[in-house]
Enzyme design. Structure first.
Site, short mmCIF file in Angstrom:
data_model
loop_
_atom_site.label_atom_id
_atom_site.label_comp_id
_atom_site.label_asym_id
_atom_site.label_seq_id
_atom_site.Cartn_x
_atom_site.Cartn_y
_atom_site.Cartn_z
N ASN A 76 -83.30 -41.37 23.25
CA ASN A 76 -84.05 -42.48 23.84
C ASN A 76 -84.36 -42.22 25.32
O ASN A 76 -83.58 -41.60 26.03
CB ASN A 76 -83.35 -43.84 23.63
CG ASN A 76 -81.90 -43.88 24.03
OD1 ASN A 76 -81.19 -42.88 23.93
ND2 ASN A 76 -81.45 -45.03 24.49
N GLU A 78 -85.63 -44.29 28.64
CA GLU A 78 -85.84 -45.63 29.19
C GLU A 78 -86.69 -45.58 30.46
O GLU A 78 -87.00 -44.50 30.98
CB GLU A 78 -84.47 -46.29 29.44
CG GLU A 78 -83.72 -46.48 28.14
CD GLU A 78 -82.42 -47.27 28.27
OE1 GLU A 78 -81.95 -47.50 29.39
OE2 GLU A 78 -81.89 -47.65 27.21
N CYS A 87 -87.41 -45.42 21.72
CA CYS A 87 -86.19 -45.09 20.97
C CYS A 87 -86.14 -43.61 20.60
O CYS A 87 -87.18 -42.94 20.46
CB CYS A 87 -86.13 -45.87 19.67
SG CYS A 87 -85.96 -47.63 19.86
N GLU A 89 -85.43 -42.27 17.73
CA GLU A 89 -86.05 -41.95 16.43
C GLU A 89 -87.55 -41.66 16.59
O GLU A 89 -88.08 -40.70 16.04
CB GLU A 89 -85.88 -43.11 15.44
CG GLU A 89 -84.45 -43.39 15.04
CD GLU A 89 -83.75 -44.39 15.96
OE1 GLU A 89 -84.06 -44.41 17.18
OE2 GLU A 89 -82.89 -45.13 15.47
N CYS A 126 -84.10 -49.41 14.80
CA CYS A 126 -84.71 -50.72 15.09
C CYS A 126 -85.94 -50.93 14.20
O CYS A 126 -86.39 -50.01 13.51
CB CYS A 126 -85.08 -50.82 16.56
SG CYS A 126 -86.60 -49.94 16.96
N1 THU Z 1 -82.36 -47.45 20.73
C1 THU Z 1 -82.69 -46.31 20.08
O1 THU Z 1 -83.01 -45.29 20.69
N2 THU Z 1 -82.64 -46.31 18.74
C2 THU Z 1 -82.21 -47.34 17.98
O2 THU Z 1 -82.19 -47.24 16.78
C3 THU Z 1 -81.77 -48.59 18.61
C4 THU Z 1 -81.99 -48.68 20.07
C5 THU Z 1 -82.38 -47.43 22.19
C6 THU Z 1 -83.47 -48.22 22.85
C7 THU Z 1 -82.87 -48.51 24.20
O3 THU Z 1 -83.11 -47.40 25.05
C8 THU Z 1 -81.37 -48.57 23.94
O4 THU Z 1 -81.17 -47.96 22.68
C9 THU Z 1 -80.81 -49.98 23.90
O5 THU Z 1 -81.54 -50.79 23.06
#
Ligand code: THU
Length: 176
Positions: A76, A78, A87, A89, A126
Site C-alpha cells: 500500500n 499512502e 491498497c 492489492e 477491501c
Molecule cells: N489496505 C490495503 O492495502 N489493503 C487492504 O486490503 C485493506 C487496506 C491499506 C489501505 C491503507 O493504506 C491502509 O491499509 C489502512 O486502511
C-alpha cells in the site's frame, strides 16, 4: 396516497429470504498449503514491510502469481491527502496488468503488519480491491485463488465470487 397503498409499500410481509453460500477454506499454518502458495505468502509478508503507510501504520503486502509463472508484488502507498493512497492489492494487480498484459492471474496472497507485528487474523481485501479482482477474473475468464494470511489462521477462496456475491460487472452495461 391513501392509507392502504402506504401499508403495502411499508410492510414487505411477502418478502422472500434468499440464502447465499460461499466457500472458504481454513488452514492453521502455511505448511498445509502447496510450495507455490507458501512462496506467495512469504513474498506478501516481505513486500508488506516495504509499504509506504506513515499515516495508518497498517502495512499490507499482496503477491500475485500469474499464469505465465511470473510473480508480481505490491504494497500500500499512502498520501498526506488520504484518499489519494492505494491498497497493496490494486498496486500489484495494476502492475501485473501493465507488465504482463494478457497474462491471467492465478492466485494472490495478502498479509498485513500493524505496529511491527504480523496480523494474527487473516487480512481481507477491501471492497475496491475485490472489484479489481472481479475485473481480472471476468477479463481473463480465469478464477483467482485468494489466500488471506494471518499468523494464527489462513483463509482461502477459489474465486472472488466467494468474497463478492451479488457483484456489479460489465453485464449491466450491455444494452439488452
Ligand atoms: N489496505 C490495503 O492495502 N489493503 C487492504 O486490503 C485493506 C487496506 C491499506 C489501505 C491503507 O493504506 C491502509 O491499509 C489502512 O486502511
Amino acid at each position: 396516497m391513501d392509507l392502504s397503498t402506504r401499508f403495502v409499500l411499508l410492510i414487505p410481509y411477502d418478502a422472500i429470504n434468499v440464502e447465499i453460500r460461499i466457500n472458504i477454506e481454513e488452514y492453521k499454518s502455511p505448511d498445509e498449503l502447496s510450495d507455490e502458495e507458501q512462496q506467495l505468502i512469504e513474498r506478501a509478508i516481505l513486500t508488506a514491510r516495504d509499504a509506504y503507510a506513515p499515516y495508518s501504520k497498517f502495512h499490507v503486502g499482496a503477491s500475485l502469481l500469474l499464469d505465465n509463472g511470473s510473480f508480481v508484488d505490491g504494497n500500500n502507498q499512502e498520501n498526506a491527502s488520504y484518499p489519494d493512497g492505494i491498497c497493496a492489492e490494486r498496486v500489484a494487480i495494476f502492475a501485473a496488468n501493465s507488465l504482463h498484459p494478457g497474462s491471467p492471474m492465478k492466485m494472490i496472497a495478502i498479509a498485513a503488519i500493524y505496529q511491527d507485528k504480523l496480523l494474527d487474523q487473516p487480512v481481507y481485501p477491501c471492497g475496491s480491491c475485490r472489484q479489481a479482482l472481479l475485473e481480472s477474473e471476468n477479463r481473463f475468464k480465469h478464477p483467482v485463488r485468494i489466500i488471506m494470511y494471518g499468523k494464527v489462521g489462513i483463509q482461502a477462496v477459489n474465486s472472488i465470487k466467494d468474497l463478492l456475491p451479488l457483484c456489479f460487472d460489465s453485464s449491466f452495461l450491455k444494452s439488452k
